[in-house]
Design a protein around this motif. Sequence first.
Motif, PDB file in Angstrom:
ATOM      1  N   TYR A   1       0.835  -1.199   0.000  1.00  0.00           N
ATOM      2  CA  TYR A   1       0.000   0.000   0.000  1.00  0.00           C
ATOM      3  C   TYR A   1       0.871   1.250   0.000  1.00  0.00           C
ATOM      4  N   ALA A   2       0.251   2.347  -0.418  1.00  0.00           N
ATOM      5  CA  ALA A   2       0.891   3.658  -0.402  1.00  0.00           C
ATOM      6  C   ALA A   2       0.210   4.520   0.647  1.00  0.00           C
ATOM      7  N   ALA A   3       0.974   5.354   1.331  1.00  0.00           N
ATOM      8  CA  ALA A   3       0.437   6.270   2.334  1.00  0.00           C
ATOM      9  C   ALA A   3       0.941   7.675   2.031  1.00  0.00           C
ATOM     10  N   LEU A   4       0.045   8.647   2.054  1.00  0.00           N
ATOM     11  CA  LEU A   4       0.388  10.051   1.822  1.00  0.00           C
ATOM     12  C   LEU A   4      -0.019  10.846   3.057  1.00  0.00           C
ATOM     13  N   VAL A   5       0.939  11.524   3.680  1.00  0.00           N
ATOM     14  CA  VAL A   5       0.656  12.295   4.893  1.00  0.00           C
ATOM     15  C   VAL A   5       0.048  13.636   4.488  1.00  0.00           C
ATOM     16  N   LEU A   6      -1.173  13.891   4.982  1.00  0.00           N
ATOM     17  CA  LEU A   6      -1.876  15.134   4.657  1.00  0.00           C
ATOM     18  C   LEU A   6      -1.571  16.231   5.665  1.00  0.00           C
ATOM     19  N   ASP A   7      -1.555  15.896   6.938  1.00  0.00           N
ATOM     20  CA  ASP A   7      -1.141  16.862   7.956  1.00  0.00           C
ATOM     21  C   ASP A   7      -0.704  16.119   9.205  1.00  0.00           C
ATOM     22  N   GLY A   8      -0.055  16.862  10.111  1.00  0.00           N
ATOM     23  CA  GLY A   8       0.521  16.241  11.297  1.00  0.00           C
ATOM     24  C   GLY A   8       1.868  15.605  10.983  1.00  0.00           C
ATOM     25  N   ASP A   9       2.301  14.722  11.854  1.00  0.00           N
ATOM     26  CA  ASP A   9       3.579  14.048  11.634  1.00  0.00           C
ATOM     27  C   ASP A   9       3.651  12.803  12.495  1.00  0.00           C
ATOM     28  N   TYR A  10       4.504  11.871  12.079  1.00  0.00           N
ATOM     29  CA  TYR A  10       4.749  10.676  12.873  1.00  0.00           C
ATOM     30  C   TYR A  10       6.069  10.055  12.434  1.00  0.00           C
TER      31      TYR A  10
ATOM     32  N   GLU B   1      10.795   9.668   8.956  1.00  0.00           N
ATOM     33  CA  GLU B   1      10.088  10.833   9.500  1.00  0.00           C
ATOM     34  C   GLU B   1       9.006  11.245   8.488  1.00  0.00           C
ATOM     35  N   CYS B   2       7.759  11.028   8.852  1.00  0.00           N
ATOM     36  CA  CYS B   2       6.637  11.224   7.937  1.00  0.00           C
ATOM     37  C   CYS B   2       5.951  12.549   8.271  1.00  0.00           C
ATOM     38  N   VAL B   3       5.978  13.467   7.326  1.00  0.00           N
ATOM     39  CA  VAL B   3       5.451  14.821   7.492  1.00  0.00           C
ATOM     40  C   VAL B   3       4.546  15.122   6.299  1.00  0.00           C
ATOM     41  N   PRO B   4       3.774  16.228   6.345  1.00  0.00           N
ATOM     42  CA  PRO B   4       2.909  16.529   5.197  1.00  0.00           C
ATOM     43  C   PRO B   4       3.690  16.531   3.878  1.00  0.00           C
ATOM     44  N   GLY B   5       3.191  15.784   2.913  1.00  0.00           N
ATOM     45  CA  GLY B   5       3.876  15.646   1.638  1.00  0.00           C
ATOM     46  C   GLY B   5       4.746  14.417   1.531  1.00  0.00           C
ATOM     47  N   SER B   6       4.922  13.666   2.622  1.00  0.00           N
ATOM     48  CA  SER B   6       5.664  12.404   2.551  1.00  0.00           C
ATOM     49  C   SER B   6       4.778  11.341   1.898  1.00  0.00           C
ATOM     50  N   LEU B   7       5.341  10.629   0.944  1.00  0.00           N
ATOM     51  CA  LEU B   7       4.673   9.514   0.277  1.00  0.00           C
ATOM     52  C   LEU B   7       5.478   8.263   0.595  1.00  0.00           C
ATOM     53  N   ILE B   8       4.844   7.314   1.281  1.00  0.00           N
ATOM     54  CA  ILE B   8       5.537   6.104   1.709  1.00  0.00           C
ATOM     55  C   ILE B   8       4.940   4.922   0.976  1.00  0.00           C
ATOM     56  N   LEU B   9       5.775   4.227   0.212  1.00  0.00           N
ATOM     57  CA  LEU B   9       5.360   3.047  -0.544  1.00  0.00           C
ATOM     58  C   LEU B   9       5.824   1.808   0.217  1.00  0.00           C
ATOM     59  N   HIS B  10       4.880   0.943   0.560  1.00  0.00           N
ATOM     60  CA  HIS B  10       5.187  -0.245   1.361  1.00  0.00           C
ATOM     61  C   HIS B  10       5.009  -1.511   0.528  1.00  0.00           C
ATOM     62  N   PRO B  11       5.964  -2.430   0.582  1.00  0.00           N
ATOM     63  CA  PRO B  11       5.785  -3.729  -0.073  1.00  0.00           C
ATOM     64  C   PRO B  11       4.857  -4.626   0.744  1.00  0.00           C
ATOM     65  N   ARG B  12       4.489  -5.757   0.175  1.00  0.00           N
ATOM     66  CA  ARG B  12       3.713  -6.744   0.926  1.00  0.00           C
ATOM     67  C   ARG B  12       4.479  -7.201   2.157  1.00  0.00           C
TER      68      ARG B  12
ATOM     69  N   THR C   1      10.739  -2.672  -2.259  1.00  0.00           N
ATOM     70  CA  THR C   1      11.187  -2.280  -0.924  1.00  0.00           C
ATOM     71  C   THR C   1      10.432  -1.030  -0.503  1.00  0.00           C
ATOM     72  N   VAL C   2      10.444  -0.737   0.793  1.00  0.00           N
ATOM     73  CA  VAL C   2       9.802   0.480   1.260  1.00  0.00           C
ATOM     74  C   VAL C   2      10.582   1.685   0.728  1.00  0.00           C
ATOM     75  N   THR C   3       9.852   2.706   0.315  1.00  0.00           N
ATOM     76  CA  THR C   3      10.454   3.901  -0.267  1.00  0.00           C
ATOM     77  C   THR C   3       9.737   5.121   0.276  1.00  0.00           C
ATOM     78  N   VAL C   4      10.496   6.125   0.709  1.00  0.00           N
ATOM     79  CA  VAL C   4       9.913   7.360   1.238  1.00  0.00           C
ATOM     80  C   VAL C   4      10.273   8.496   0.283  1.00  0.00           C
ATOM     81  N   LEU C   5       9.243   9.171  -0.229  1.00  0.00           N
ATOM     82  CA  LEU C   5       9.402  10.219  -1.234  1.00  0.00           C
ATOM     83  C   LEU C   5       8.749  11.505  -0.758  1.00  0.00           C
ATOM     84  N   ARG C   6       9.038  12.593  -1.465  1.00  0.00           N
ATOM     85  CA  ARG C   6       8.381  13.875  -1.225  1.00  0.00           C
ATOM     86  C   ARG C   6       7.615  14.245  -2.485  1.00  0.00           C
TER      87      ARG C   6
END
Length: 235
Positions: free
Chosen positions: A26-35, A45-56, A84-89
């Motif tokens: 699945y893909a996750a896109l951070v809209l606001d906040g942080d974690y 570090e996931c912040v607004p605009g972070s796009l995280i692609l996760h493998p199975r 693999t997991v990938t973190v993008l902006r």
Amino acid sequence: MHAPCAYQTRHAAGDALATHRHRTAYAALVLDGDYLEASADGPAECVPGSLILHPRFHAHGDRFGRRGARVINLDLPPGLAPETVTVLRVPALAEAAAVFARGAHELPALVAACAAQPPAPLHDWQRPFLDALRDGDAPIARLARDAGVSLAHASRSFLRSHGMPPQLLRRELRCRRALALLAGDAPLAEIAARSGFADQSHLTRALRGFAGLPPARLRRQIKSVQDGAAPGMRP
């Protein structure tokens, strides 16, 4: 078959999710906040605009900041699952959210427009510790001693940065290696040895815990995806 639909999740300030495993990509896109997402890949570090692609079968834990977080998620069909997991902006958050709403078929173009997000820092001693953990069988206490830290400190540090203590992290890394090797034609006993497991039975037990399936069935699933899926994203 209906296309996967995007869905939002909201998390309160200071919330924490213990390490858990997602069986689908699945893909996750951070809209606001942080974690902070902690996994065998290290902290993200996931912040607004972070796009995280996760493998199975990706396992991770999450710690949310003072504002909590709002995230839009999208399950990915096999042909779009990352290796693999990938973190993008993303270049523009509103446009990226619109892509999620329209469906996974538009994600490759979005990924191509993104920049890589720099990884969160690790302690200097953690990287060689990880290499030794992945590639060898030395006791964890010896690895900690060689790194110049106590066993308790190593366990606390990896639990925070990677979501699991060193012993579980070693098993996770070995299961990932075995999963990658299942895409080839090597015998299962050879895969077990190359992945650091004692024998084929040990491999089978570990992969049942990792993916819920024995190696032979996992191999059939992987081969099926390879034979029938469209080319996936290669960020």
